[in-house]
Design a protein around this motif. Structure first.
Motif, PDB file in Angstrom:
ATOM      1  N   LYS A   1      -1.708  -1.263  -3.727  1.00  0.00           N
ATOM      2  CA  LYS A   1      -2.818  -0.330  -3.631  1.00  0.00           C
ATOM      3  C   LYS A   1      -2.254   1.078  -3.502  1.00  0.00           C
TER       4      LYS A   1
ATOM      5  N   GLU B   1      -5.704   0.011  -7.566  1.00  0.00           N
ATOM      6  CA  GLU B   1      -4.737  -1.054  -7.297  1.00  0.00           C
ATOM      7  C   GLU B   1      -4.020  -1.383  -8.602  1.00  0.00           C
TER       8      GLU B   1
ATOM      9  N   HIS C   1       0.853  -1.188   0.000  1.00  0.00           N
ATOM     10  CA  HIS C   1       0.000   0.000   0.000  1.00  0.00           C
ATOM     11  C   HIS C   1       0.885   1.232   0.000  1.00  0.00           C
TER      12      HIS C   1
END
Lengths: 115, 112
Positions: free
Chosen positions: A110, A88, A10
């Motif tokens: 992400k 994503e 992320h």
């Protein structure tokens, strides 16, 4: 077995920041390389692809990626992200053994872009 | 992208039920694929078909079967659904070169 690694699970960036998402693959033979994007609630869309030739590939929406064969890498870059880039991102590699061209995907990164 | 369609888009079912997910394409491609997507695991290949008579297992085929009824149709079946088959399922197509795959909108399957 061949594998694809995406280094970041992320990434959070502010608008206008630069982006680089890492992708490494394990296969030493001929490969075709892809980056796909999945916007929230949508299906995968092709961002860009590399088959041969110039290792710096330009895709849609200002994205580019560089194939570095010696590093088995295909990193995705964008100089200035926008809120609409929140999505994503999946790196994928097609290994051309036996002409199968099966895609092996990374686990995805992400990206959240903060306005 | 209406070139690849999937039905249903969402499905909730119970453990032990038989489920069929359908995929149709108008791209004229010979190759079709079924993937499942799980959070943090990316996409994993379940089955793929290079033409109507050619079906191949992918990375995670156990618990699934497929049928290629025509060039344009490729169905995925769960003979007896179990909760760990809860996932987002994508169909994809490619031409003979296999260079680029085009994805359908996905089917979200929940097995209770």
């Amino acid at each position: 077995a061949q594998s694809v690694s995406q280094h970041n699970h992320h990434v959070i960036l502010s608008e206008a920041a630069s982006l680089e998402l890492g992708c490494n693959y394990s296969y030493g033979g001929t490969v075709n390389l892809f980056w796909y994007v999945q916007y929230p609630g949508q299906h995968l869309q092709l961002l860009l692809k590399y088959f041969s030739g110039d290792p710096l590939v330009k895709g849609i929406k200002g994205f580019e990626a560089e194939f570095i064969k010696s590093k088995f890498s295909f990193n995705l870059r964008k100089p200035s992200v926008q809120w609409s880039d929140t999505a994503e991102y999946f790196c994928a590699v097609a290994y051309s053994g036996a002409g199968s061209y099966q895609l092996t995907f990374g686990k995805g990164t992400k990206l959240s872009v903060i306005p | 992208d209406a070139d690849v369609t999937q039905t249903p888009r969402n499905r909730i079912t119970k453990t032990g039920k038989r489920i069929m997910l359908e995929c149709s394409q108008t791209k004229g491609h010979d190759r079709m694929y079924w993937y499942r997507q799980d959070p943090g695991l990316g996409l994993r290949l379940i089955y793929y078909s290079f033409d109507v008579k050619d079906i191949n297992k992918g990375e995670i085929s156990d618990g699934y079967s497929v049928s290629r009824q025509a060039q344009a149709k490729f169905s995925l079946s769960l003979e007896s659904a179990i909760p760990n088959q809860t996932a987002l399922y994508f169909c994809a197509t490619s031409d003979l070169s296999g260079h680029t795959q085009y994805f359908g909108p996905g089917t979200r399957l929940t097995v209770l």
